[in-house]
Motif scaffolding. Sequence first.
Motif, PDB file in Angstrom:
ATOM      1  N   LEU A 100       0.848  -1.179   0.000  1.00  0.00           N
ATOM      2  CA  LEU A 100       0.000   0.000   0.000  1.00  0.00           C
ATOM      3  C   LEU A 100       0.888   1.234   0.000  1.00  0.00           C
ATOM      4  CD1 LEU A 100      -2.562  -1.104   2.750  1.00  0.00           C
ATOM      5  CD2 LEU A 100      -2.860  -1.253   0.282  1.00  0.00           C
ATOM      6  N   LEU A 101       0.525   2.222  -0.790  1.00  0.00           N
ATOM      7  CA  LEU A 101       1.283   3.465  -0.857  1.00  0.00           C
ATOM      8  C   LEU A 101       0.421   4.618  -0.382  1.00  0.00           C
ATOM      9  CD1 LEU A 101       3.089   3.159  -4.320  1.00  0.00           C
ATOM     10  CD2 LEU A 101       3.981   2.589  -2.058  1.00  0.00           C
ATOM     11  N   PRO A 102       1.071   5.606   0.275  1.00  0.00           N
ATOM     12  CA  PRO A 102       2.486   5.722   0.622  1.00  0.00           C
ATOM     13  C   PRO A 102       2.906   4.707   1.693  1.00  0.00           C
ATOM     14  CG  PRO A 102       1.389   7.870   0.681  1.00  0.00           C
ATOM     15  CD  PRO A 102       0.317   6.819   0.623  1.00  0.00           C
ATOM     16  N   THR A 103       4.232   4.418   1.738  1.00  0.00           N
ATOM     17  CA  THR A 103       4.803   3.504   2.711  1.00  0.00           C
ATOM     18  C   THR A 103       6.170   4.020   3.149  1.00  0.00           C
ATOM     19  OG1 THR A 103       5.564   1.238   3.091  1.00  0.00           O
ATOM     20  CG2 THR A 103       5.810   2.105   0.874  1.00  0.00           C
ATOM     21  N   ASP A 104       6.595   3.601   4.327  1.00  0.00           N
ATOM     22  CA  ASP A 104       7.923   3.986   4.830  1.00  0.00           C
ATOM     23  C   ASP A 104       8.973   2.913   4.539  1.00  0.00           C
ATOM     24  OD1 ASP A 104       6.999   6.412   5.874  1.00  0.00           O
ATOM     25  OD2 ASP A 104       6.377   5.456   7.753  1.00  0.00           O
ATOM     26  N   GLU A 105       8.606   1.884   3.800  1.00  0.00           N
ATOM     27  CA  GLU A 105       9.535   0.790   3.530  1.00  0.00           C
ATOM     28  C   GLU A 105      10.700   1.240   2.655  1.00  0.00           C
ATOM     29  OE1 GLU A 105       8.187  -3.041   2.387  1.00  0.00           O
ATOM     30  OE2 GLU A 105       6.194  -2.733   3.267  1.00  0.00           O
TER      31      GLU A 105
END
Length: 246
Positions: A100-105
Amino acid sequence: MQSMTSYATEPGLLTGDQKIQAAVLESLAEAANHRRWFAGMATPYLGTHPIEIGSGLGDYAIEWLPYVERYTATEADPERLVDLKQRFADDPRVETREMLLPTDEYGEHTALVSYNVLEHIEDDVAALRSMARLVRPGAPLVLVVPAFPIAMSRVDVATGHWRRYTRRTLTDVALAAGLTVERMEYVNSLGFICYFITARLLGMSPKGGAMMRVYDSVVTPVTRRLERHRRPPFGQSVLAVLRRPT
């Protein structure tokens, strides 16, 4: 070709919007010439282990797999993710996962590909920043998005599009996300004309079957030949090749 998502096999249970969404995916599965043409736009950039954002039913992944050592396919929709996992369950090169976006990955992928996804995300700048964090410094991000707000139709609305882009607006989003722009081109000019007439003016939804097969066997090859040597001033889509800064 795998089956459609579970709701697509029971059309009587679908809402109007879901029927349109299912038809879009089904038409992509039938449009082999179109799919191979667009897949080829990203093939030179893939490297050994790309990640795809929004893999849908995995049709583009199938086109790209012969050119890579490993492949990460992602999907945000839970039902499509189940089908995606089933489709590639026997291929050890492929990792399928939810994204899922946005993401901190963060990631170290050699490239990112994302076709017809960014227009579904309200905060597209944050989404592009998230995509950039998933690849190595200097790696490419290859995007395809629908072109021209004037072509916004009920099909766009039903499939969850927040917007359609121009080369200028997508460039502005890319620069705001801190990316560099390597290519920014319109593609599929005849497709734009057909889409504008059928979807925008006539309000028709995409359909598979004989009409799609004729379009894919006649119009797509002609468009591809016309655009092989000269980029058109308009198109159904914008193709972007962006780079994460080193």
